[in-house]
Design an enzyme around this catalytic site. Structure first.
Site, PDB file in Angstrom:
ATOM      1  N   GLN A  11      41.434  40.324  47.823  1.00 50.12           N
ATOM      2  CA  GLN A  11      39.975  40.445  47.889  1.00 50.12           C
ATOM      3  C   GLN A  11      39.349  39.248  48.590  1.00 50.12           C
ATOM      4  O   GLN A  11      39.820  38.131  48.449  1.00 50.12           O
ATOM      5  CB  GLN A  11      39.398  40.597  46.479  1.00 50.12           C
ATOM      6  CG  GLN A  11      39.923  41.838  45.808  1.00 50.12           C
ATOM      7  CD  GLN A  11      39.121  42.253  44.584  1.00 50.12           C
ATOM      8  OE1 GLN A  11      39.029  43.422  44.302  1.00 50.12           O
ATOM      9  NE2 GLN A  11      38.552  41.338  43.851  1.00 50.12           N
ATOM     10  N   SER A  92      47.331  38.448  45.163  1.00 51.08           N
ATOM     11  CA  SER A  92      46.535  39.167  44.157  1.00 51.08           C
ATOM     12  C   SER A  92      46.638  40.681  44.387  1.00 51.08           C
ATOM     13  O   SER A  92      47.721  41.247  44.292  1.00 51.08           O
ATOM     14  CB  SER A  92      45.092  38.653  44.199  1.00 51.08           C
ATOM     15  OG  SER A  92      44.325  39.220  43.172  1.00 51.08           O
ATOM     16  N   LEU A  93      45.532  41.326  44.744  1.00 51.45           N
ATOM     17  CA  LEU A  93      45.582  42.749  45.058  1.00 51.45           C
ATOM     18  C   LEU A  93      46.659  43.070  46.109  1.00 51.45           C
ATOM     19  O   LEU A  93      47.275  44.137  46.092  1.00 51.45           O
ATOM     20  CB  LEU A  93      44.212  43.202  45.593  1.00 51.45           C
ATOM     21  CG  LEU A  93      44.334  44.463  46.447  1.00 51.45           C
ATOM     22  CD1 LEU A  93      44.386  45.657  45.551  1.00 51.45           C
ATOM     23  CD2 LEU A  93      43.305  44.550  47.495  1.00 51.45           C
ATOM     24  N   ARG A 117      42.466  49.861  38.688  1.00 50.04           N
ATOM     25  CA  ARG A 117      42.595  48.428  38.379  1.00 50.04           C
ATOM     26  C   ARG A 117      41.264  47.726  38.656  1.00 50.04           C
ATOM     27  O   ARG A 117      40.794  46.915  37.857  1.00 50.04           O
ATOM     28  CB  ARG A 117      43.711  47.836  39.242  1.00 50.04           C
ATOM     29  CG  ARG A 117      43.974  46.347  39.077  1.00 50.04           C
ATOM     30  CD  ARG A 117      45.175  45.960  39.961  1.00 50.04           C
ATOM     31  NE  ARG A 117      45.512  44.535  39.897  1.00 50.04           N
ATOM     32  CZ  ARG A 117      45.031  43.596  40.703  1.00 50.04           C
ATOM     33  NH1 ARG A 117      44.145  43.928  41.635  1.00 50.04           N
ATOM     34  NH2 ARG A 117      45.427  42.345  40.592  1.00 50.04           N
ATOM     35  N   HIS A 199      42.031  36.732  37.417  1.00 52.37           N
ATOM     36  CA  HIS A 199      43.188  35.875  37.133  1.00 52.37           C
ATOM     37  C   HIS A 199      42.892  34.766  36.133  1.00 52.37           C
ATOM     38  O   HIS A 199      43.353  33.638  36.280  1.00 52.37           O
ATOM     39  CB  HIS A 199      43.771  35.301  38.435  1.00 52.37           C
ATOM     40  CG  HIS A 199      44.192  36.375  39.383  1.00 52.37           C
ATOM     41  ND1 HIS A 199      45.247  37.218  39.120  1.00 52.37           N
ATOM     42  CD2 HIS A 199      43.674  36.782  40.566  1.00 52.37           C
ATOM     43  CE1 HIS A 199      45.371  38.089  40.112  1.00 52.37           C
ATOM     44  NE2 HIS A 199      44.412  37.856  40.990  1.00 52.37           N
ATOM     45  N   GLN A 248      49.958  39.608  35.912  1.00 59.04           N
ATOM     46  CA  GLN A 248      49.232  39.119  37.079  1.00 59.04           C
ATOM     47  C   GLN A 248      47.711  39.205  36.910  1.00 59.04           C
ATOM     48  O   GLN A 248      46.974  38.377  37.434  1.00 59.04           O
ATOM     49  CB  GLN A 248      49.691  39.915  38.312  1.00 59.04           C
ATOM     50  CG  GLN A 248      49.243  39.324  39.632  1.00 59.04           C
ATOM     51  CD  GLN A 248      48.522  40.332  40.493  1.00 59.04           C
ATOM     52  OE1 GLN A 248      47.716  41.113  40.011  1.00 59.04           O
ATOM     53  NE2 GLN A 248      48.808  40.307  41.777  1.00 59.04           N
TER      54      GLN A 248
END
Length: 308
Positions: A11, A92-93, A117, A199, A248
């Site tokens: 992102q 991340s994503l 998600r 996170h 995660q």
């Protein structure tokens, strides 16, 4: 022999008009967005081409859009004779883009999963109550200590590169920790335009619904090794893989360690497979000897192809 690593952005890389030139030249780009749109019942390409940026920045939209962009570029790369990478990682994503491209789940499953998600992460903390900020010019442990000394929830969320850490938590705590970091000598602090504090422990509530969504997916072991955010290791088996994906959500992205693990495995050339150039910049900060390509425009794409 050079070893090739692919990295997939997360992102923050989304922009209105992204991949416009690639879509003109490579039909697979539009086709991939159309496929994602059918899964979600949205005109994804229109959203990416016309915006508004505000809608594109909503997590539940951002996540499938970036996964689709990365998958489209991966398909274009392989459809035009690009070399198969030896190792993958996603920020991340981007870890989900890596999973789709490595055959661990189908594209349609991936799009639906990250949409869910994004929704769960959005719902975990009401808009405006959480925040994230980038801290530049301090060592990791100094940033962590600054977070520890303020009231409320705030902690390192992304270890992006040496002396580049993102913190996340409740808005007040992030503001206080940012001030503490400035007082400790940070070169620069930047509040990030995100819709939630990703996170960190405030994301724990999202794990309940995500566990359900993940268990509904027919996950397979990736066909290409993926270095995971949570601990910079490759999953041993499906149980380990699911565990890493669950963790995660509310744990920091160990990006520096992931890149060092890829370099240790022999990778000396990287392709950023997705929108933007964020990861290319981070890799250069981690090890400037690395050769890094972006493939988000036809010129860059063809230059990278020519080398492989």
């Amino acid at each position: 022999l050079m070893s090739l690593g692919f990295v997939f952005p997360g992102q923050g890389s989304q922009t209105v008009g992204m991949l416009a030139e690639m879509a003109e030249k490579y039909t697979v780009v539009r086709e991939t967005f159309a496929e994602a749109g059918e899964v979600l019942g949205l005109d994804m390409w229109h959203l990416v081409s016309e915006g508004p940026q505000q809608r594109l920045n909503q997590t539940e939209i951002t996540q499938p859009v970036l996964l689709t962009a990365s998958t489209a570029l991966w398909r274009a790369w392989h459809g035009n004779g690009g070399a198969r990478p030896d190792i993958l990682a996603g920020h991340s994503l981007g870890e989900y883009s890596a999973l789709v491209c490595a055959g661990a789940l189908t594209f349609a499953e991936g799009v639906a999963l990250v949409h869910q998600r994004g929704k769960l992460m959005q719902e975990a903390v009401p808009e405006g109550e959480g925040a994230m900020a980038a801290i530049l010019g301090l060592d990791d442990d100094v940033v962590a200590a600054c977070c520890d000394q303020v009231e409320g929830v705030v902690s390192p969320a992304n270890y992006n590169a040496p002396s580049q850490v993102v913190i996340a938590g409740s808005a007040d705590a992030v503001a206080a920790a940012t001030e503490a970091c400035s007082a400790a000598g940070a070169r620069k602090t930047v509040a990030l335009q995100v819709s939630g504090p990703f996170h960190c422990e405030l994301m724990e509530p999202a794990k309940v619904g995500f566990a359900e969504a993940l268990s509904a997916v027919d996950l397979k072991m990736p066909e290409i090794p993926i270095v995971h955010n949570v601990d910079a290791t490759v999953a041993k088996d499906l149980v380990d893989l699911r565990k890493k994906l669950m963790e995660q959500i509310a744990r920091p992205v160990q990006w520096t360690r992931c890149m060092l693990a890829m370099i240790d495995s022999g990778a000396d050339e990287f392709i950023e497979c997705g929108a933007g150039k964020v990861l290319a910049g981070l890799i250069k900060r981690i090890d400037r000897k690395m050769l890094v390509h972006n493939i988000e425009t036809p010129d860059a794409f063809e230059a990278a192809l020519a080398e492989r």
